[in-house]
Design a protein around this motif. Structure first.
Motif, PDB file in Angstrom:
ATOM      1  N   PRO A  63      12.774   5.383 -37.785  1.00 23.86           N
ATOM      2  CA  PRO A  63      12.165   6.102 -36.683  1.00 23.86           C
ATOM      3  C   PRO A  63      13.019   7.350 -36.762  1.00 23.86           C
ATOM      4  O   PRO A  63      14.259   7.310 -36.719  1.00 23.86           O
ATOM      5  N   HIS A  64      12.232   8.842 -36.537  1.00 17.21           N
ATOM      6  CA  HIS A  64      12.799  10.018 -36.311  1.00 17.21           C
ATOM      7  C   HIS A  64      12.088  10.806 -35.717  1.00 17.21           C
ATOM      8  O   HIS A  64      10.878  10.886 -36.166  1.00 17.21           O
ATOM      9  N   ALA A  65      12.453  11.566 -34.576  1.00 21.81           N
ATOM     10  CA  ALA A  65      11.570  12.466 -33.850  1.00 21.81           C
ATOM     11  C   ALA A  65      11.074  13.556 -34.940  1.00 21.81           C
ATOM     12  O   ALA A  65       9.723  13.820 -34.708  1.00 21.81           O
ATOM     13  N   GLU A  66      11.698  14.087 -35.752  1.00 20.61           N
ATOM     14  CA  GLU A  66      11.040  14.969 -36.657  1.00 20.61           C
ATOM     15  C   GLU A  66       9.969  14.429 -37.608  1.00 20.61           C
ATOM     16  O   GLU A  66       9.157  15.186 -37.911  1.00 20.61           O
ATOM     17  N   ILE A  67      10.200  13.286 -38.140  1.00 20.09           N
ATOM     18  CA  ILE A  67       9.389  12.583 -38.775  1.00 20.09           C
ATOM     19  C   ILE A  67       8.030  12.466 -38.012  1.00 20.09           C
ATOM     20  O   ILE A  67       6.777  12.656 -38.483  1.00 20.09           O
TER      21      ILE A  67
END
Length: 179
Positions: A63-67
């Motif tokens: 998980p990653h906010a920009e993805i």
């Protein structure tokens, strides 16, 4: 004409998506640096029900906010895995019987409009870094290279745009022509 509401589009739930038949295609990202491009590829992979996205090297993983910003949750529906290098990923895919294309401008490439896929084969397509493209050692391992013809002044397109065009063509050949 009236725009459809989301409820009218009969979209799959994440659980239904995971259980559904997939396009026999794996998308490999070779050192893609932009998390927004990664998210966009996930979102398009969801749209065409791609089997899996393989992330390699410096390519970030969910998980990653920009993805998530561009994937809009597709990183939760589309299966994915990570390899330290795209060479490792391609070898893994060969062990499982995949025919692997790099998407790159090379001598004797197959122009996308001339691509003819075998409905009984599973495929993988490798997309490269936004500046350097697919690593040469990965190109050397692949069964062939696909190229999208371009007619303007630039010699490249954004990796997520390129991925979308290629995924569409694979989907068209496997699914659309049979409808």
């Amino acid at each position: 004409m009236r725009k459809l509401r989301t409820i009218e589009m009969n979209r799959l739930t994440v659980e239904e998506f995971k259980a559904s038949e997939k396009l026999p295609l794996v998308v490999v990202l070779d050192d893609v640096r932009s998390l927004y491009n990664v998210g966009s590829v996930f979102r398009t992979a969801d749209a065409f029900r791609v089997e899996e996205v393989v992330l390699c090297g410096i390519t970030a993983c969910p998980p990653h906010a920009e993805i998530h910003k561009t994937a809009l949750g597709a990183e939760d529906s589309v299966a994915w895995r990570y390899f330290g290098t795209a060479v490792e990923a391609v070898r893994y895919l060969y062990e499982r019987g995949y025919f692997v294309y790099a998407v790159e401008q090379v001598e004797h490439s197959t122009k996308l409009q001339r691509l003819c896929l075998d409905r009984h084969q599973h495929y993988a397509v490798v997309f490269g870094n936004e500046v350097k493209g697919v690593h040469q050692e990965v190109v050397d391992l692949c069964d062939g290279c696909l190229e999208i013809p371009q007619y303007g002044t630039k010699h490249s397109m954004n990796v997520s745009v390129t991925a979308g065009i290629v995924m569409w063509e694979v989907c068209r050949q496997f699914i659309m022509d049979s409808l």
